[in-house]
Design a protein around this motif. Structure first.
Motif, PDB file in Angstrom:
ATOM      1  N   MET A  96       7.561   2.318 -38.097  1.00 45.95           N
ATOM      2  CA  MET A  96       8.872   2.943 -38.102  1.00 45.95           C
ATOM      3  C   MET A  96       8.992   3.947 -36.962  1.00 45.95           C
ATOM      4  SD  MET A  96      11.833   3.406 -39.320  1.00 45.95           S
ATOM      5  CE  MET A  96      12.162   2.967 -41.031  1.00 45.95           C
ATOM      6  N   GLU A  97       7.928   4.713 -36.779  1.00 47.92           N
ATOM      7  CA  GLU A  97       7.936   5.710 -35.705  1.00 47.92           C
ATOM      8  C   GLU A  97       8.033   5.023 -34.341  1.00 47.92           C
ATOM      9  OE1 GLU A  97       4.626   8.731 -35.215  1.00 47.92           O
ATOM     10  OE2 GLU A  97       5.465   9.214 -37.183  1.00 47.92           O
ATOM     11  N   ALA A  98       7.251   3.959 -34.193  1.00 50.87           N
ATOM     12  CA  ALA A  98       7.281   3.213 -32.932  1.00 50.87           C
ATOM     13  C   ALA A  98       8.671   2.649 -32.696  1.00 50.87           C
ATOM     14  CB  ALA A  98       6.247   2.091 -32.969  1.00 50.87           C
ATOM     15  N   ARG A  99       9.284   2.193 -33.763  1.00 51.84           N
ATOM     16  CA  ARG A  99      10.616   1.617 -33.671  1.00 51.84           C
ATOM     17  C   ARG A  99      11.633   2.677 -33.218  1.00 51.84           C
ATOM     18  NH1 ARG A  99      13.237  -1.837 -31.854  1.00 51.84           N
ATOM     19  NH2 ARG A  99      15.364  -1.894 -32.539  1.00 51.84           N
ATOM     20  N   LEU A 100      11.487   3.876 -33.754  1.00 45.79           N
ATOM     21  CA  LEU A 100      12.395   4.961 -33.369  1.00 45.79           C
ATOM     22  C   LEU A 100      12.217   5.324 -31.907  1.00 45.79           C
ATOM     23  CD1 LEU A 100      12.245   7.288 -36.507  1.00 45.79           C
ATOM     24  CD2 LEU A 100      14.179   5.907 -35.730  1.00 45.79           C
ATOM     25  N   GLU A 101      10.958   5.298 -31.455  1.00 39.62           N
ATOM     26  CA  GLU A 101      10.684   5.597 -30.054  1.00 39.62           C
ATOM     27  C   GLU A 101      11.337   4.539 -29.152  1.00 39.62           C
ATOM     28  OE1 GLU A 101       9.687   7.553 -27.858  1.00 39.62           O
ATOM     29  OE2 GLU A 101       8.923   6.334 -26.207  1.00 39.62           O
ATOM     30  N   VAL A 102      11.175   3.281 -29.523  1.00 37.41           N
ATOM     31  CA  VAL A 102      11.792   2.204 -28.740  1.00 37.41           C
ATOM     32  C   VAL A 102      13.305   2.389 -28.728  1.00 37.41           C
ATOM     33  CG1 VAL A 102      12.252  -0.275 -28.660  1.00 37.41           C
ATOM     34  CG2 VAL A 102       9.940   0.546 -29.105  1.00 37.41           C
ATOM     35  N   ARG A 103      13.848   2.727 -29.872  1.00 36.96           N
ATOM     36  CA  ARG A 103      15.287   2.938 -29.989  1.00 36.96           C
ATOM     37  C   ARG A 103      15.755   4.054 -29.058  1.00 36.96           C
ATOM     38  NH1 ARG A 103      19.786   2.297 -33.792  1.00 36.96           N
ATOM     39  NH2 ARG A 103      18.419   0.805 -34.802  1.00 36.96           N
ATOM     40  N   ALA A 104      14.983   5.155 -28.999  1.00 33.59           N
ATOM     41  CA  ALA A 104      15.371   6.274 -28.145  1.00 33.59           C
ATOM     42  C   ALA A 104      15.388   5.850 -26.673  1.00 33.59           C
ATOM     43  CB  ALA A 104      14.410   7.448 -28.357  1.00 33.59           C
ATOM     44  N   VAL A 105      14.359   5.107 -26.280  1.00 35.66           N
ATOM     45  CA  VAL A 105      14.287   4.647 -24.892  1.00 35.66           C
ATOM     46  C   VAL A 105      15.433   3.673 -24.599  1.00 35.66           C
ATOM     47  CG1 VAL A 105      12.914   3.346 -23.221  1.00 35.66           C
ATOM     48  CG2 VAL A 105      11.806   5.012 -24.713  1.00 35.66           C
ATOM     49  N   GLU A 106      15.671   2.740 -25.524  1.00 33.58           N
ATOM     50  CA  GLU A 106      16.751   1.761 -25.316  1.00 33.58           C
ATOM     51  C   GLU A 106      18.112   2.453 -25.230  1.00 33.58           C
ATOM     52  OE1 GLU A 106      14.978  -2.319 -27.379  1.00 33.58           O
ATOM     53  OE2 GLU A 106      16.436  -1.099 -28.465  1.00 33.58           O
ATOM     54  N   ASP A 107      18.313   3.445 -26.098  1.00 38.61           N
ATOM     55  CA  ASP A 107      19.589   4.175 -26.070  1.00 38.61           C
ATOM     56  C   ASP A 107      19.789   4.853 -24.722  1.00 38.61           C
ATOM     57  OD1 ASP A 107      20.295   3.439 -28.585  1.00 38.61           O
ATOM     58  OD2 ASP A 107      19.715   5.315 -29.559  1.00 38.61           O
ATOM     59  N   ALA A 108      18.736   5.511 -24.254  1.00 40.87           N
ATOM     60  CA  ALA A 108      18.845   6.222 -22.981  1.00 40.87           C
ATOM     61  C   ALA A 108      19.115   5.239 -21.844  1.00 40.87           C
ATOM     62  CB  ALA A 108      17.562   7.014 -22.715  1.00 40.87           C
ATOM     63  N   MET A 109      18.422   4.097 -21.869  1.00 36.16           N
ATOM     64  CA  MET A 109      18.634   3.080 -20.839  1.00 36.16           C
ATOM     65  C   MET A 109      20.058   2.529 -20.916  1.00 36.16           C
ATOM     66  SD  MET A 109      16.115   2.308 -18.728  1.00 36.16           S
ATOM     67  CE  MET A 109      15.720   0.589 -18.372  1.00 36.16           C
ATOM     68  N   ALA A 110      20.546   2.334 -22.137  1.00 40.15           N
ATOM     69  CA  ALA A 110      21.875   1.739 -22.309  1.00 40.15           C
ATOM     70  C   ALA A 110      22.969   2.641 -21.739  1.00 40.15           C
ATOM     71  CB  ALA A 110      22.133   1.462 -23.788  1.00 40.15           C
ATOM     72  N   ARG A 111      22.697   3.935 -21.686  1.00 34.47           N
ATOM     73  CA  ARG A 111      23.710   4.851 -21.168  1.00 34.47           C
ATOM     74  C   ARG A 111      23.740   4.902 -19.643  1.00 34.47           C
ATOM     75  NH1 ARG A 111      23.719   7.393 -26.254  1.00 34.47           N
ATOM     76  NH2 ARG A 111      21.647   8.284 -26.125  1.00 34.47           N
ATOM     77  N   LEU A 112      22.748   4.316 -18.996  1.00 34.48           N
ATOM     78  CA  LEU A 112      22.764   4.296 -17.533  1.00 34.48           C
ATOM     79  C   LEU A 112      23.791   3.268 -17.041  1.00 34.48           C
ATOM     80  CD1 LEU A 112      19.001   4.237 -16.453  1.00 34.48           C
ATOM     81  CD2 LEU A 112      20.521   6.213 -16.654  1.00 34.48           C
ATOM     82  N   PRO A 113      24.404   3.534 -15.885  1.00 33.16           N
ATOM     83  CA  PRO A 113      25.208   2.475 -15.263  1.00 33.16           C
ATOM     84  C   PRO A 113      24.304   1.272 -14.969  1.00 33.16           C
ATOM     85  CG  PRO A 113      25.506   4.585 -14.130  1.00 33.16           C
ATOM     86  CD  PRO A 113      24.403   4.779 -15.118  1.00 33.16           C
ATOM     87  N   ASP A 114      24.881   0.062 -15.066  1.00 31.26           N
ATOM     88  CA  ASP A 114      24.117  -1.168 -14.846  1.00 31.26           C
ATOM     89  C   ASP A 114      23.210  -1.109 -13.622  1.00 31.26           C
ATOM     90  OD1 ASP A 114      24.617  -2.775 -16.950  1.00 31.26           O
ATOM     91  OD2 ASP A 114      26.076  -4.074 -15.958  1.00 31.26           O
ATOM     92  N   GLU A 115      23.771  -0.650 -12.490  1.00 24.66           N
ATOM     93  CA  GLU A 115      23.007  -0.727 -11.240  1.00 24.66           C
ATOM     94  C   GLU A 115      21.772   0.175 -11.285  1.00 24.66           C
ATOM     95  OE1 GLU A 115      26.050   0.334  -8.417  1.00 24.66           O
ATOM     96  OE2 GLU A 115      25.513   2.449  -8.573  1.00 24.66           O
ATOM     97  N   GLN A 116      21.881   1.310 -11.965  1.00 27.74           N
ATOM     98  CA  GLN A 116      20.702   2.173 -12.086  1.00 27.74           C
ATOM     99  C   GLN A 116      19.702   1.586 -13.078  1.00 27.74           C
ATOM    100  OE1 GLN A 116      21.829   6.266 -12.910  1.00 27.74           O
ATOM    101  NE2 GLN A 116      23.446   6.195 -11.360  1.00 27.74           N
ATOM    102  N   ARG A 117      20.229   1.013 -14.143  1.00 29.20           N
ATOM    103  CA  ARG A 117      19.335   0.460 -15.166  1.00 29.20           C
ATOM    104  C   ARG A 117      18.499  -0.689 -14.598  1.00 29.20           C
ATOM    105  NH1 ARG A 117      22.849  -0.532 -18.791  1.00 29.20           N
ATOM    106  NH2 ARG A 117      22.795  -2.767 -18.997  1.00 29.20           N
ATOM    107  N   VAL A 118      19.140  -1.553 -13.819  1.00 31.25           N
ATOM    108  CA  VAL A 118      18.387  -2.680 -13.244  1.00 31.25           C
ATOM    109  C   VAL A 118      17.331  -2.164 -12.270  1.00 31.25           C
ATOM    110  CG1 VAL A 118      18.536  -4.898 -12.103  1.00 31.25           C
ATOM    111  CG2 VAL A 118      20.469  -4.069 -13.406  1.00 31.25           C
ATOM    112  N   ALA A 119      17.702  -1.172 -11.470  1.00 27.24           N
ATOM    113  CA  ALA A 119      16.731  -0.626 -10.516  1.00 27.24           C
ATOM    114  C   ALA A 119      15.517  -0.071 -11.255  1.00 27.24           C
ATOM    115  CB  ALA A 119      17.389   0.456  -9.664  1.00 27.24           C
ATOM    116  N   VAL A 120      15.778   0.700 -12.302  1.00 29.66           N
ATOM    117  CA  VAL A 120      14.681   1.267 -13.099  1.00 29.66           C
ATOM    118  C   VAL A 120      13.844   0.150 -13.729  1.00 29.66           C
ATOM    119  CG1 VAL A 120      14.175   2.571 -15.207  1.00 29.66           C
ATOM    120  CG2 VAL A 120      15.839   3.463 -13.561  1.00 29.66           C
ATOM    121  N   ALA A 121      14.511  -0.876 -14.250  1.00 31.15           N
ATOM    122  CA  ALA A 121      13.787  -1.967 -14.910  1.00 31.15           C
ATOM    123  C   ALA A 121      12.874  -2.696 -13.926  1.00 31.15           C
ATOM    124  CB  ALA A 121      14.773  -2.945 -15.540  1.00 31.15           C
TER     125      ALA A 121
END
Lengths: 164, 222
Positions: A96-121
């Motif tokens: 559950m904790e790991a899942r929450l951590e993944v969720r936090a990272v995904e949320d933060a990534m989702a808030r980036l503009p597409d072009e920044q998110r792809v660059a980071v990925a």
């Protein structure tokens, strides 16, 4: 299966990972992978053996994603309850904790503009060099590092509030 | 973007040449703030890898595996009904919600590649266990082969697979989409009628009960 097909099959896990960063929703991400594979095989003549297959296919995926984004108003990038349930494991609090951590990272990534998110990925998740990542995005290297810098700064600001 | 951030990034990403890297490291020793920035960027990179890393260890949906190996058959058939489908054809059905959604590929008569999540589920999963793939009924056919019904959300596919020569082979498949809402995984049924009809045709005797199913799985379906 010929050599190209075998190499694409081997690349599927990484294609799925990049697609997951772009689309987040598992089914959408797999649709994007399928589209990418089909386009790659249709345009197989454009791939020069000896060059990096993953860079070429990441570029196809990036373009497919841009087409997809134009073709619709993207659904709100939230995880549906159904999707969420697919990830629920039978293992307890640690998971559950790991899942929450993944969720936090995904949320933060989702808030980036597409072009920044792809660059980071491409650089931080897929481990591409700046040169390779710039080629995938079809932008000058300075543009890549600028997107990378802004994306990272935003992620750091957001994720430092939820330390791992 | 500041020069400083650019240099921290380039260092963390391994983009500096030897000379620049040594100079940067010397600077870091003298400047604890710089060292702290590097640490923060390293931690961010680690959290990203850990969040997305597990995706590459997941089993690949069957439809993606098939897309890679069959798209070069120019005359790839796209047929809507299953009655007319002969063995070993790859068939497209209308897909879901992605605007440019590709057609999910379904193979009837092919051996399932072991790395696909469908093959893994058929190997290991018991009826009603939750997952992207759900297993329904397990039974033996007239030739004594184990057969199992399945519903795969990722492949948008329901069907019947039978085990022979150590591999699962799909004998019947039909387009299937999980019902909306989170409940479909726990629902008792939901197996499409075409699949149930195929079970009726193949079934010899009784379906396996839970303990027989588990025993057969533990024995490797032999």
């Amino acid at each position: 299966m010929n050599r190209l097909e075998r190499e694409i099959v081997d690349l599927l896990p990484r294609l799925r990972r990049l697609a997951r960063v772009l689309a987040r929703d598992v089914a959408d991400a797999d649709d994007l992978v399928q589209l990418t594979v089909e386009r790659a095989l249709v345009h197989r003549g454009q791939w020069r053996p000896g060059t990096q297959l993953h860079s070429w296919m990441f570029r196809i995926m990036k373009n497919a994603w841009i087409d997809e984004s134009r073709a619709r108003t993207r659904r709100a990038a939230v995880l549906s309850p159904e999707e969420d349930a697919l990830h629920v494991g039978s293992d307890g609090a640690g998971a559950m904790e790991a899942r929450l951590e993944v969720r936090a990272v995904e949320d933060a990534m989702a808030r980036l503009p597409d072009e920044q998110r792809v660059a980071v990925a491409l650089v931080l998740v897929e481990g591409l060099s700046y040169k390779e990542a710039a080629e995938v995005l079809e932008v000058p290297q300075g543009t890549l590092t600028s997107r990378l810098g802004r994306g990272r700064a935003a992620l750091l600001a957001e994720l430092q509030a939820t330390p791992s | 973007m500041t020069d400083r951030l650019d240099r921290v990034m380039a260092y963390v990403d391994g983009e500096l040449d030897d000379g620049a890297r040594r100079a940067f490291e010397a600077e870091m020793t003298a400047d604890p703030t710089l060292a702290a920035e590097v640490a923060a960027h390293r931690e961010l990179a680690e959290r990203l890898s850990e969040a997305y890393g597990p995706v590459v260890r997941e089993a690949v949906p069957l439809r993606l595996d098939l897309a890679a190996r069959t798209a070069n058959d120019q005359a790839r058939p796209r047929i809507g009904t299953w009655a007319a489908v002969a063995a070993s054809l790859v068939v497209g059905v209308v897909a879901g919600r992605f605007a440019l959604a590709p057609e999910p590929a379904i193979a009837v008569g092919i051996e399932l590649p072991a790395r696909t999540e469908l093959a893994r589920a058929l190997d290991r999963q018991l009826a009603a266990e939750p997952g992207v793939v759900r297993i329904g009924i397990t039974f033996r056919d007239a030739q004594g082969r184990y057969c199992r019904t399945f519903q795969s959300a990722a492949d948008r596919l329901a069907g019947l697979a039978c085990r022979g020569d150590g591999r699962w082979r799909v004998t019947t498949a039909t387009a299937w989409t999980p019902a909306a809402g989170p409940d479909y995984r726990t629902a008792a049924s939901g197996t499409p009628p075409e699949v149930l009809a195929a079970v009726d045709r193949a079934l010899e005797g009784e379906t396996l009960d839970a303990s027989q199913e588990k025993a057969a799985r533990d024995a490797g379906w032999r």
